[in-house]
Motif scaffolding. Structure first.
Motif, PDB file in Angstrom:
ATOM      1  N   TYR A   1       7.199  22.739 -49.564  1.00  0.00           N
ATOM      2  CA  TYR A   1       8.129  23.365 -48.561  1.00  0.00           C
ATOM      3  C   TYR A   1       7.391  24.267 -47.687  1.00  0.00           C
ATOM      4  O   TYR A   1       6.305  24.681 -47.968  1.00  0.00           O
ATOM      5  N   LEU A   2       8.002  24.470 -46.582  1.00  0.00           N
ATOM      6  CA  LEU A   2       7.559  25.283 -45.488  1.00  0.00           C
ATOM      7  C   LEU A   2       8.781  26.374 -45.368  1.00  0.00           C
ATOM      8  O   LEU A   2       9.606  25.692 -45.026  1.00  0.00           O
ATOM      9  N   CYS A   3       8.656  27.424 -46.045  1.00  0.00           N
ATOM     10  CA  CYS A   3      10.006  28.368 -45.892  1.00  0.00           C
ATOM     11  C   CYS A   3       9.903  29.268 -44.623  1.00  0.00           C
ATOM     12  O   CYS A   3       8.938  30.001 -44.525  1.00  0.00           O
TER      13      CYS A   3
ATOM     14  N   ALA B   1       8.703  18.329 -47.241  1.00  0.00           N
ATOM     15  CA  ALA B   1       8.228  16.690 -47.312  1.00  0.00           C
ATOM     16  C   ALA B   1       8.548  16.041 -48.629  1.00  0.00           C
ATOM     17  O   ALA B   1       8.131  16.814 -49.644  1.00  0.00           O
ATOM     18  N   MET B   2       8.971  15.227 -48.789  1.00  0.00           N
ATOM     19  CA  MET B   2       9.419  14.335 -49.801  1.00  0.00           C
ATOM     20  C   MET B   2       8.753  12.996 -50.072  1.00  0.00           C
ATOM     21  O   MET B   2       9.372  12.197 -49.732  1.00  0.00           O
TER      22      MET B   2
ATOM     23  N   VAL C   1      12.412  16.661 -44.009  1.00  0.00           N
ATOM     24  CA  VAL C   1      13.785  17.257 -44.015  1.00  0.00           C
ATOM     25  C   VAL C   1      14.046  18.774 -44.134  1.00  0.00           C
ATOM     26  O   VAL C   1      12.923  19.486 -44.686  1.00  0.00           O
ATOM     27  N   ASN C   2      14.825  19.154 -43.239  1.00  0.00           N
ATOM     28  CA  ASN C   2      15.104  20.938 -43.256  1.00  0.00           C
ATOM     29  C   ASN C   2      16.469  21.219 -43.558  1.00  0.00           C
ATOM     30  O   ASN C   2      17.366  20.291 -44.205  1.00  0.00           O
ATOM     31  N   SER C   3      16.507  22.492 -44.016  1.00  0.00           N
ATOM     32  CA  SER C   3      17.691  23.109 -44.400  1.00  0.00           C
ATOM     33  C   SER C   3      17.866  24.225 -43.751  1.00  0.00           C
ATOM     34  O   SER C   3      17.344  25.303 -44.227  1.00  0.00           O
ATOM     35  N   HIS C   4      18.826  24.588 -42.692  1.00  0.00           N
ATOM     36  CA  HIS C   4      19.109  25.691 -42.216  1.00  0.00           C
ATOM     37  C   HIS C   4      20.562  25.983 -42.124  1.00  0.00           C
ATOM     38  O   HIS C   4      21.318  25.412 -41.155  1.00  0.00           O
ATOM     39  N   PRO C   5      21.000  26.775 -43.011  1.00  0.00           N
ATOM     40  CA  PRO C   5      22.605  27.105 -43.327  1.00  0.00           C
ATOM     41  C   PRO C   5      23.136  27.414 -41.973  1.00  0.00           C
ATOM     42  O   PRO C   5      24.603  27.470 -41.695  1.00  0.00           O
TER      43      PRO C   5
ATOM     44  N   MET D   1      12.521   6.087 -39.522  1.00  0.00           N
ATOM     45  CA  MET D   1      13.915   5.768 -39.280  1.00  0.00           C
ATOM     46  C   MET D   1      14.704   7.248 -39.407  1.00  0.00           C
ATOM     47  O   MET D   1      14.211   8.214 -39.876  1.00  0.00           O
ATOM     48  N   ASP D   2      15.979   7.389 -38.753  1.00  0.00           N
ATOM     49  CA  ASP D   2      16.802   8.487 -38.760  1.00  0.00           C
ATOM     50  C   ASP D   2      17.034   8.668 -40.189  1.00  0.00           C
ATOM     51  O   ASP D   2      17.279   7.619 -40.800  1.00  0.00           O
ATOM     52  N   ALA D   3      16.934   9.871 -40.972  1.00  0.00           N
ATOM     53  CA  ALA D   3      17.269   9.874 -42.409  1.00  0.00           C
ATOM     54  C   ALA D   3      18.147  10.981 -42.287  1.00  0.00           C
ATOM     55  O   ALA D   3      18.509  11.321 -43.699  1.00  0.00           O
ATOM     56  N   THR D   4      18.980  11.309 -41.375  1.00  0.00           N
ATOM     57  CA  THR D   4      20.122  12.511 -41.782  1.00  0.00           C
ATOM     58  C   THR D   4      21.325  12.041 -42.391  1.00  0.00           C
ATOM     59  O   THR D   4      21.559  12.305 -43.578  1.00  0.00           O
ATOM     60  N   PHE D   5      21.521  10.608 -42.156  1.00  0.00           N
ATOM     61  CA  PHE D   5      22.843   9.959 -42.601  1.00  0.00           C
ATOM     62  C   PHE D   5      22.352   9.642 -44.181  1.00  0.00           C
ATOM     63  O   PHE D   5      22.927   9.800 -45.079  1.00  0.00           O
ATOM     64  N   LEU D   6      21.078   8.921 -44.202  1.00  0.00           N
ATOM     65  CA  LEU D   6      20.570   8.590 -45.455  1.00  0.00           C
ATOM     66  C   LEU D   6      20.448   9.849 -46.523  1.00  0.00           C
ATOM     67  O   LEU D   6      20.832   9.467 -47.520  1.00  0.00           O
TER      68      LEU D   6
END
Ligand SMILES: NC(=O)c1ccc[n+]([C@@H]2O[C@H](COP(=O)([O-])OP(=O)(O)OC[C@H]3O[C@@H](n4cnc5c(N)ncnc54)[C@H](O)[C@@H]3O)[C@@H](O)[C@H]2O)c1
Length: 226
Positions: free
Chosen positions: A43-45, A53-54, A67-71, A99-104
């Motif tokens: 994580y980068l918080c 990174a996964m 992937v990010n998470s920004h509420p 590939m784009d992985a937002t939908f994924l």
């Protein structure tokens, strides 16, 4: 050799929720048999979100999702969660695809919820409670509908516009959706929480014995829904 570049639309055209549920179920099985590699996320918080990174390797492929998470993103016209995935050949390290992985990510998270319901919820589950009515709530519902008969959705969100949009989505799938106060939403067969909350919002005294909970939102240090 060329690296394949896949857009969001191309990824969308290549996989369905039903296929994603089968793939996730098989991935969980292989991981339990120690036939997959999946070290903890890195994580980068930041103050208002995080990036992770996964990395993972399974069935002769390796890859990493970033992937990010920004509420607060929806208020800026961006999704809360966005991602890109690099797929590599583990024998050479060659990047086979980017590939784009937002939908994924949405699909995969929904599918994981579907696999959990399939194996852990009561077989006759039909009343679903949703705490949080954003993007991931939709994918959790789509997956739930693949594995059981969703008769009624009870929904709660702090954002009334998100509730209304979720009801429209439910109705587009032919599922009745009622808005309820939080405590009443928790009175259900399957409870799905998809909020970025950093404080517990669901109390154990509101949840009846035998209720299955898919707690999706608390996916980083400092987040908590239950
Ligand atoms: N476990 C996983 O693999 C995984 C995957 C994707 C997303 N997530 C997480 O799920 C959460 C939701 O993601 P999303 O893409 O649906 O975001 P989103 O912004 O589209 O939706 C979140 C919803 O939660 C609502 N909300 C916020 N606080 C609330 C509260 N206290 N009570 C009720 N509702 C509340 C918001 O109003 C919003 O409608 C995030 O924390 C995200 O990081 C987890």
């Amino acid at each position: 050799m060329e690296t394949l570049l896949l857009s969001a639309e191309e990824v969308k055209s290549l996989i369905t929720m039903e296929e994603a549920i089968d793939a996730v179920e098989e991935a969980f099985r292989l991981y339990a048999l120690s036939k997959a590699l999946m070290p903890p996320k890195v994580y980068l918080c930041f103050e208002n979100g995080d990036l992770r990174a996964m990395p993972a390797s399974i069935m002769g492929y390796a890859g990493v999702k970033w992937v990010n998470s920004h509420p607060e993103n929806p208020g800026r016209g961006l999704p809360s969660v966005m991602a890109v995935l690099v797929l590599n050949d583990p024998s050479t390290g060659f990047p086979l695809a980017v590939m784009d992985a937002t939908f994924l990510t949405s699909l995969r998270t929904g599918a994981a919820g579907g696999v959990a319901i399939k194996h852990l919820a009561r077989k006759n589950s039909e009343i679903f409670g949703f705490v949080g009515c954003g993007k991931q709530a939709r994918y959790q519902l789509l997956a739930a509908m693949e594995v059981c008969n969703v008769e009624l959705v009870k929904a709660y969100d702090v954002n009334k516009r998100a509730e209304e949009k979720f009801r429209e989505f439910c109705e587009s799938l032919g599922v009745e959706c009622k808005f309820k106060e939080l405590e009443k939403v928790c009175d259900c067969d399957v409870l799905v929480t998809t909020t970025p909350s950093t404080k517990p919002i669901v109390k154990s005294k509101w949840v009846a014995e035998g209720t299955h909970i898919n707690a999706i939102g608390a996916d980083a240090p400092g987040k908590q829904e239950l």
